[in-house]
Motif scaffolding. Structure first.
Motif, PDB file in Angstrom:
ATOM      1  N   SER A  80       5.201   1.441 -16.255  1.00  0.00           N
ATOM      2  CA  SER A  80       6.703   0.550 -16.112  1.00  0.00           C
ATOM      3  C   SER A  80       7.405   0.915 -15.140  1.00  0.00           C
ATOM      4  O   SER A  80       8.021   0.258 -14.247  1.00  0.00           O
ATOM      5  CB  SER A  80       7.322   1.113 -17.406  1.00  0.00           C
ATOM      6  OG  SER A  80       6.927   0.672 -18.444  1.00  0.00           O
ATOM      7  N   VAL A  81       7.263   2.381 -14.531  1.00  0.00           N
ATOM      8  CA  VAL A  81       8.038   2.654 -13.476  1.00  0.00           C
ATOM      9  C   VAL A  81       7.394   1.864 -12.045  1.00  0.00           C
ATOM     10  O   VAL A  81       8.249   1.411 -11.323  1.00  0.00           O
ATOM     11  CB  VAL A  81       7.952   4.105 -12.950  1.00  0.00           C
ATOM     12  CG1 VAL A  81       8.434   4.441 -11.700  1.00  0.00           C
ATOM     13  CG2 VAL A  81       8.721   5.005 -14.093  1.00  0.00           C
ATOM     14  N   PHE A  82       6.178   2.078 -11.941  1.00  0.00           N
ATOM     15  CA  PHE A  82       5.531   1.137 -10.826  1.00  0.00           C
ATOM     16  C   PHE A  82       5.683  -0.253 -10.870  1.00  0.00           C
ATOM     17  O   PHE A  82       5.915  -0.879  -9.879  1.00  0.00           O
ATOM     18  CB  PHE A  82       3.975   1.489 -10.809  1.00  0.00           C
ATOM     19  CG  PHE A  82       3.621   2.897 -10.346  1.00  0.00           C
ATOM     20  CD1 PHE A  82       4.580   4.051 -10.124  1.00  0.00           C
ATOM     21  CD2 PHE A  82       2.192   3.379 -10.084  1.00  0.00           C
ATOM     22  CE1 PHE A  82       4.009   5.403  -9.752  1.00  0.00           C
ATOM     23  CE2 PHE A  82       1.813   4.791  -9.631  1.00  0.00           C
ATOM     24  CZ  PHE A  82       2.849   5.589  -9.655  1.00  0.00           C
ATOM     25  N   GLY A  83       5.412  -0.759 -12.184  1.00  0.00           N
ATOM     26  CA  GLY A  83       5.567  -2.455 -12.288  1.00  0.00           C
ATOM     27  C   GLY A  83       7.081  -2.747 -12.049  1.00  0.00           C
ATOM     28  O   GLY A  83       7.343  -3.639 -11.344  1.00  0.00           O
ATOM     29  N   GLY A  84       8.103  -1.715 -12.492  1.00  0.00           N
ATOM     30  CA  GLY A  84       9.273  -2.389 -12.245  1.00  0.00           C
ATOM     31  C   GLY A  84       9.711  -2.317 -10.776  1.00  0.00           C
ATOM     32  O   GLY A  84      10.620  -3.228 -10.356  1.00  0.00           O
TER      33      GLY A  84
ATOM     34  N   VAL B 219       0.224  -4.019 -13.511  1.00  0.00           N
ATOM     35  CA  VAL B 219      -0.456  -2.472 -13.082  1.00  0.00           C
ATOM     36  C   VAL B 219      -1.359  -2.568 -14.077  1.00  0.00           C
ATOM     37  O   VAL B 219      -1.341  -2.671 -15.091  1.00  0.00           O
ATOM     38  CB  VAL B 219       0.772  -1.647 -13.405  1.00  0.00           C
ATOM     39  CG1 VAL B 219       0.167  -0.328 -12.974  1.00  0.00           C
ATOM     40  CG2 VAL B 219       1.865  -1.755 -12.669  1.00  0.00           C
ATOM     41  N   THR B 220      -2.709  -2.219 -13.396  1.00  0.00           N
ATOM     42  CA  THR B 220      -4.010  -2.096 -13.961  1.00  0.00           C
ATOM     43  C   THR B 220      -4.207  -0.316 -13.850  1.00  0.00           C
ATOM     44  O   THR B 220      -4.218  -0.109 -12.570  1.00  0.00           O
ATOM     45  CB  THR B 220      -5.153  -2.782 -13.235  1.00  0.00           C
ATOM     46  OG1 THR B 220      -4.567  -4.278 -13.585  1.00  0.00           O
ATOM     47  CG2 THR B 220      -6.358  -2.428 -14.091  1.00  0.00           C
ATOM     48  N   LEU B 221      -4.665   0.080 -14.899  1.00  0.00           N
ATOM     49  CA  LEU B 221      -5.062   1.570 -14.901  1.00  0.00           C
ATOM     50  C   LEU B 221      -6.543   1.634 -14.884  1.00  0.00           C
ATOM     51  O   LEU B 221      -7.104   1.533 -15.876  1.00  0.00           O
ATOM     52  CB  LEU B 221      -4.449   2.199 -16.077  1.00  0.00           C
ATOM     53  CG  LEU B 221      -2.833   2.511 -16.053  1.00  0.00           C
ATOM     54  CD1 LEU B 221      -2.565   3.236 -17.154  1.00  0.00           C
ATOM     55  CD2 LEU B 221      -2.432   3.033 -14.648  1.00  0.00           C
ATOM     56  N   GLU B 222      -7.120   1.732 -13.859  1.00  0.00           N
ATOM     57  CA  GLU B 222      -8.782   1.525 -13.699  1.00  0.00           C
ATOM     58  C   GLU B 222      -9.331   2.740 -14.206  1.00  0.00           C
ATOM     59  O   GLU B 222     -10.187   2.820 -14.565  1.00  0.00           O
ATOM     60  CB  GLU B 222      -9.002   1.194 -12.223  1.00  0.00           C
ATOM     61  CG  GLU B 222      -8.855  -0.301 -11.938  1.00  0.00           C
ATOM     62  CD  GLU B 222      -9.269  -0.715 -10.902  1.00  0.00           C
ATOM     63  OE1 GLU B 222      -9.958   0.156  -9.917  1.00  0.00           O
ATOM     64  OE2 GLU B 222      -9.156  -1.931 -10.463  1.00  0.00           O
TER      65      GLU B 222
ATOM     66  N   VAL C  82      -4.735   3.507  -9.966  1.00  0.00           N
ATOM     67  CA  VAL C  82      -3.899   2.615 -10.503  1.00  0.00           C
ATOM     68  C   VAL C  82      -3.923   1.594  -9.265  1.00  0.00           C
ATOM     69  O   VAL C  82      -3.796   1.754  -8.182  1.00  0.00           O
ATOM     70  CB  VAL C  82      -2.202   3.300 -10.564  1.00  0.00           C
ATOM     71  CG1 VAL C  82      -1.489   2.461 -10.996  1.00  0.00           C
ATOM     72  CG2 VAL C  82      -2.659   4.406 -11.388  1.00  0.00           C
ATOM     73  N   VAL C  83      -3.811   0.369  -9.647  1.00  0.00           N
ATOM     74  CA  VAL C  83      -3.797  -0.770  -8.906  1.00  0.00           C
ATOM     75  C   VAL C  83      -2.178  -1.628  -9.340  1.00  0.00           C
ATOM     76  O   VAL C  83      -2.171  -2.054 -10.574  1.00  0.00           O
ATOM     77  CB  VAL C  83      -4.936  -1.805  -9.002  1.00  0.00           C
ATOM     78  CG1 VAL C  83      -4.898  -3.002  -8.147  1.00  0.00           C
ATOM     79  CG2 VAL C  83      -6.228  -1.039  -8.838  1.00  0.00           C
ATOM     80  N   ILE C  84      -1.613  -1.845  -8.378  1.00  0.00           N
ATOM     81  CA  ILE C  84      -0.438  -2.574  -8.563  1.00  0.00           C
ATOM     82  C   ILE C  84      -0.760  -4.054  -7.810  1.00  0.00           C
ATOM     83  O   ILE C  84      -0.711  -3.962  -6.793  1.00  0.00           O
ATOM     84  CB  ILE C  84       0.669  -2.010  -7.822  1.00  0.00           C
ATOM     85  CG1 ILE C  84       0.923  -0.421  -8.561  1.00  0.00           C
ATOM     86  CG2 ILE C  84       2.148  -2.573  -8.075  1.00  0.00           C
ATOM     87  CD1 ILE C  84       2.104   0.178  -7.512  1.00  0.00           C
ATOM     88  N   HIS C  85      -0.705  -5.066  -8.599  1.00  0.00           N
ATOM     89  CA  HIS C  85      -0.815  -6.471  -8.365  1.00  0.00           C
ATOM     90  C   HIS C  85       0.648  -6.991  -7.604  1.00  0.00           C
ATOM     91  O   HIS C  85       1.490  -6.619  -8.612  1.00  0.00           O
ATOM     92  CB  HIS C  85      -1.601  -7.195  -9.079  1.00  0.00           C
ATOM     93  CG  HIS C  85      -2.807  -6.490  -9.615  1.00  0.00           C
ATOM     94  ND1 HIS C  85      -4.054  -6.829  -9.002  1.00  0.00           N
ATOM     95  CD2 HIS C  85      -3.164  -5.807 -10.778  1.00  0.00           C
ATOM     96  CE1 HIS C  85      -5.047  -6.035  -9.673  1.00  0.00           C
ATOM     97  NE2 HIS C  85      -4.389  -5.308 -10.562  1.00  0.00           N
TER      98      HIS C  85
ATOM     99  N   HIS D 147      -0.482  -4.335 -17.463  1.00  0.00           N
ATOM    100  CA  HIS D 147       1.174  -4.563 -17.917  1.00  0.00           C
ATOM    101  C   HIS D 147       1.683  -5.607 -16.732  1.00  0.00           C
ATOM    102  O   HIS D 147       1.326  -5.401 -15.549  1.00  0.00           O
ATOM    103  CB  HIS D 147       1.941  -3.331 -17.657  1.00  0.00           C
ATOM    104  CG  HIS D 147       2.186  -2.735 -19.140  1.00  0.00           C
ATOM    105  ND1 HIS D 147       2.546  -1.348 -19.296  1.00  0.00           N
ATOM    106  CD2 HIS D 147       1.933  -3.288 -20.401  1.00  0.00           C
ATOM    107  CE1 HIS D 147       2.591  -1.117 -20.788  1.00  0.00           C
ATOM    108  NE2 HIS D 147       2.286  -2.178 -21.207  1.00  0.00           N
ATOM    109  N   HIS D 148       2.137  -6.583 -17.222  1.00  0.00           N
ATOM    110  CA  HIS D 148       2.833  -7.849 -16.386  1.00  0.00           C
ATOM    111  C   HIS D 148       4.395  -7.666 -16.293  1.00  0.00           C
ATOM    112  O   HIS D 148       5.034  -7.458 -17.518  1.00  0.00           O
ATOM    113  CB  HIS D 148       2.501  -9.022 -16.748  1.00  0.00           C
ATOM    114  CG  HIS D 148       0.987  -9.221 -16.587  1.00  0.00           C
ATOM    115  ND1 HIS D 148       0.766 -10.139 -15.549  1.00  0.00           N
ATOM    116  CD2 HIS D 148      -0.035  -8.882 -17.242  1.00  0.00           C
ATOM    117  CE1 HIS D 148      -1.032 -10.172 -15.634  1.00  0.00           C
ATOM    118  NE2 HIS D 148      -1.130  -9.312 -16.600  1.00  0.00           N
ATOM    119  N   TYR D 149       4.952  -7.695 -15.115  1.00  0.00           N
ATOM    120  CA  TYR D 149       6.451  -7.533 -15.160  1.00  0.00           C
ATOM    121  C   TYR D 149       6.911  -8.534 -14.276  1.00  0.00           C
ATOM    122  O   TYR D 149       6.381  -8.934 -13.270  1.00  0.00           O
ATOM    123  CB  TYR D 149       6.770  -6.080 -14.273  1.00  0.00           C
ATOM    124  CG  TYR D 149       6.093  -4.872 -15.233  1.00  0.00           C
ATOM    125  CD1 TYR D 149       7.153  -4.223 -16.171  1.00  0.00           C
ATOM    126  CD2 TYR D 149       4.944  -4.470 -15.080  1.00  0.00           C
ATOM    127  CE1 TYR D 149       6.627  -3.083 -16.714  1.00  0.00           C
ATOM    128  CE2 TYR D 149       4.632  -3.292 -15.770  1.00  0.00           C
ATOM    129  CZ  TYR D 149       5.239  -2.545 -16.678  1.00  0.00           C
ATOM    130  OH  TYR D 149       5.018  -1.483 -17.416  1.00  0.00           O
TER     131      TYR D 149
END
Length: 322
Positions: free
Chosen positions: A271-275, A286-289, A301-304, A316-318
């Motif tokens: 949530s921090v990264f995605g926000g 954000v995908t936690l591989e 961690v991959v942040i798309h 998680h989609h933001y």
């Protein structure tokens, strides 16, 4: 900021408490029944699959076990991770005189999809369960792990340290919300707190780097989240940055090794990264591989970013607020 709740729900399974698998299997069946139009036979098949997967992990591995249930598509996916060696799936009906292999063969016949994959440490056994639902928000099953500090964590003078105290405070607050308002409210409360914290972290980063007004670039987003995690005791570093994604790895969880008892705390990271990413690119996922919380030797961690987030699965989609 808005988000879609599609990250797997996670449990730590105590192999020494034989009541836990029974309770988890029962909760899983009730959960499936609430959110699908499955027949009694389909629910019984799903419960049997879960039972055999848990039994296999308990009987043929050592160390901790984690169970995840993800239901972002029409069919739920149950994953059991343990520290044991991988194995080949049975290709034919096992000899009824043999003790081993019958449960795995049974799962392969009942599950629409069934697979096993080696991890860097241990393995993951995954099964698509034979029930379906419309794609809509659902409430996850309850967590059964006690997150309070273990007595062995007490300092010599008799008090608990900052790390164990703050970890217990965060998780117990989430559990209290779950008891009083339901599990979905608890999950969203954790996400909301993390998004709010991420916003303040971004403001501090902009002040420190004298960036105002313009959206952060992918490189700046990566620098911002690494700065945060380093400050609270993590060891994140960037291994890839493009306009479409940021990939980070980490070898030390700020919550310490005890995070394996409460893997839902990873929700704070997503949530921090995605926000932060969504506020600057319009949308993010954000995908936690890999996750220390699930026994992996590190986190990946991959942040798309932006439009690339639309195709991210099990993430998680933001979306940035209008």
């Amino acid at each position: 900021m808005t988000w879609e709740d599609v990250l797997p729900v996670d449990w730590f399974l105590d192999r020494h408490d034989r009541r836990v698998p029974t309770a988890l299997r029962r909760d899983n069946r009730d959960y499936l029944a609430r959110h699908s139009s499955a027949s009694a036979d389909q629910l019984a098949d799903a419960e049997l699959i879960a039972e055999e997967m848990l039994a296999n992990a308990i009987d043929h591995s050592d160390g901790p076990i984690w169970v995840s249930l993800e239901w972002s598509g029409p069919h739920p996916v149950l994953t059991v991770r343990d520290m044991g060696a991988t194995f080949a799936l049975p290709e034919q009906v096992p000899d009824t005189a043999q003790h081993r292999g019958r449960g795995l063969w049974l799962i392969s016949q009942l599950a629409p999809e069934f697979s096993v994959a080696a991890r860097r440490v241990g393995k993951a056994v995954e099964s698509v369960l034979p029930v379906a639902r419309p794609i809509e928000p659902i409430d996850p099953p309850r967590h059964t792990v006690n997150p309070l500090p273990h007595l062995s964590e007490a300092a010599p003078r008799g008090a608990f340290g900052r790390e164990s105290f703050l970890r217990a405070l965060v998780v117990q607050l989430a559990n209290a919300v779950e008891v009083q308002q339901g599990p979905d409210a608890a999950q969203r409360a954790i996400a909301q707190v993390a998004v709010d914290i991420g916003g303040q972290v971004e403001l501090e980063y902009r002040q420190a780097t004298e960036i105002s007004g313009a959206a952060l670039s992918a490189e700046q987003i990566a620098d911002c989240v690494v700065r945060l995690k380093t400050a609270i005791g993590g060891s994140f570093r960037v291994v890839e940055v493009t306009d479409e994604r940021i990939v980070l790895v980490n070898g030390q969880c700020p919550f310490g090794p005890e995070v394996q008892l409460s893997p839902s705390l990873c929700r704070m990271t997503t949530s921090v990264f995605g926000g932060i990413a969504a506020r600057n690119t319009g949308r993010a996922a954000v995908t936690l591989e890999e996750r220390i919380a699930l026994g992996d030797p590190g986190c990946r961690v991959v942040i798309h970013l932006g439009d690339a987030a639309a195709n991210a699965t099990r993430a998680h989609h933001y979306t940035a607020a209008p």
